[in-house]
Enzyme design. Structure first.
Site, short mmCIF file in Angstrom:
data_model
loop_
_atom_site.label_atom_id
_atom_site.label_comp_id
_atom_site.label_asym_id
_atom_site.label_seq_id
_atom_site.Cartn_x
_atom_site.Cartn_y
_atom_site.Cartn_z
N GLN A 1 12.92 -0.01 6.76
CA GLN A 1 12.43 -1.23 7.42
C GLN A 1 12.88 -1.35 8.87
OE1 GLN A 1 10.26 -3.48 6.27
NE2 GLN A 1 10.12 -2.64 4.22
N ALA B 1 6.70 6.57 7.64
CA ALA B 1 5.79 6.31 8.76
C ALA B 1 4.94 5.05 8.62
CB ALA B 1 4.86 7.52 8.97
N CYS C 1 7.01 -2.68 -4.01
CA CYS C 1 7.20 -1.67 -5.06
C CYS C 1 7.46 -2.29 -6.42
CB CYS C 1 8.35 -0.75 -4.68
SG CYS C 1 8.16 -0.15 -3.01
#
Length: 395
Positions: free
Chosen positions: A183, A204, A329
């Protein structure tokens, strides 16, 4: 609204839009310069040179050496590699690893797996802002400690950790220090030498690059095994034909992130604070999660009492607003966030949380619309809550 439904995307911690110049840099490597970088003929050398150039750009952005950057498929792979390979390489020295309770699941689940392999893992508590306590870290160190893995900044509540101090403690005790900077990289300036970082993970798609490409920085001299066996790619440490377009895109995204960092993050901070101030002032029984100032430039995380975060997200979506209740997630899971529980929130408050993460394209006008939408939805949901009714009656 009769016109086309508006979309306000405030989930940039989950993923970001790939920047046009990044896509443009990648395109030729799909169609014109499609050679395998490992082949010997000249046509393939163009792909090989492109990889080297991207590696140099990334290394420079961290104050690292080019040969210390290893390309991976993203943050989760980089975290797994750093932890598993370091544990294996240093097991003669010891079997103890220190991490925190608010890490990304790529680190926590790897810790679980390592415990099953006979390693001992200490999960440090954090304070109410989500900051690792340095005294507790020092106390947790044993003669057998081989690795400290603490994230740079938290993906849910945005709190930035005292990385420089942690790096200094690790160095003083001769322990490897890994940080999950997924982050933070591209949002905060990072120099691996100044911060005594031995390994660093990045991805990325968190900084306007493509999905499916990341890197692990491994300081020269750190003993670490190959993670994927096969060919000699990535200096024999990670086999498999390189994702050339992805790597080129990552290089372009990093170049762009470094060039725009100061201006971009200053704008994000200003809008983030505007959003936080309005929500806290205009929506009663609301708290901000994470450190008020020492947080990622684009992160705001709130808990609204007496409501379910899930319902809030669905209703925001109906208003064209994309937010999240925590980490992308785990968004399929109904358990409250492990991060919010670790900072001491009770279950019922942790359940009513909302994470909004801005981009450089976010406007004040959009945030005004978002605040009005939140106020309307929270009122509506509280109106349906027997808990809220009881609470108000007792006031």
């Amino acid at each position: 609204m009769g016109e086309e439904k508006r979309l306000i995307y405030l989930d940039n911690a989950a993923t970001t839009k790939t920047a046009p110049e990044v896509v443009e840099a990648m395109l030729p490597y799909f169609t014109e310069m499609y050679g395998n970088p490992s082949s010997v003929y000249e046509f393939s050398q163009k792909s090989k040179e492109a990889i080297t150039e991207a590696r140099e750009t990334i290394a420079k952005s961290l104050g690292a050496k080019t040969e210390e950057i290893y390309f991976t498929a993203g943050g989760s792979e980089s975290d797994n590699w750093a932890m598993k390979a370091a544990a294996e390489a240093y097991k003669k020295k010891g079997n103890h690893i220190i991490t925190s309770k608010i890490e990304h699941h790529a680190v926590l689940h790897t810790g679980d797996w390592l415990e099953k392999q006979g390693y001992e893992v200490t999960y440090l508590d954090v304070d109410e802002n989500g900051t690792v306590k340095l005294e507790e870290l020092k106390k947790a160190i044993r003669p057998t400690t081989i690795l400290i893995s603490i994230m740079f900044a938290n993906n849910e509540i945005g709190t930035v950790q005292p990385i420089k101090e942690i790096g200094a403690i690790a160095k003083e005790h001769g322990i490897l220090f890994h940080t999950d900077a997924v982050q933070a990289f591209g949002q905060l300036p990072i120099n691996v030498d100044e911060l005594n970082i031995d390994m660093l993970s990045s991805s990325a798609h968190k900084l306007n690059g493509p999905k499916g490409i990341g890197f692990l920085y491994i300081r020269k001299g750190v003993k670490i095994r190959s993670f994927v066996h096969g060919g000699a790619q990535e200096r024999k440490r990670r086999a498999g034909t390189e994702n050339v377009p992805g790597i080129v895109g990552y290089g372009a995204a990093v170049e762009r992130a470094m060039r725009t960092m100061n201006e971009r993050t200053a704008k994000e901070r200003e809008l983030r604070d505007y959003l936080i101030d309005r929500v806290l002032k205009e929506v009663p029984y609301t708290r901000l999660n994470g450190h008020r100032t020492n947080r990622l430039p684009n992160n705001a995380n709130f808990s609204f009492q007496f409501i379910e975060g899930e319902s809030l997200l669905i209703m925001l979506d109906m208003d064209g607003i994309c937010g999240s209740s925590g980490s992308a997630c785990t968004s399929g899971s109904l358990d409250p966030s492990h991060v919010l529980l670790a900072i001491g929130l009770p279950h019922e408050i942790a359940h009513g949380s909302l994470r909004l993460t801005l981009s450089e394209e976010t406007t004040k006008e959009e945030l005004d619309y978002v605040v009005e939408s939140i106020k309307k939805i929270v009122n509506k949901l509280r109106g349906m809550s027997p808990l809220y009714e009881d609470f108000m009656r007792r006031q």
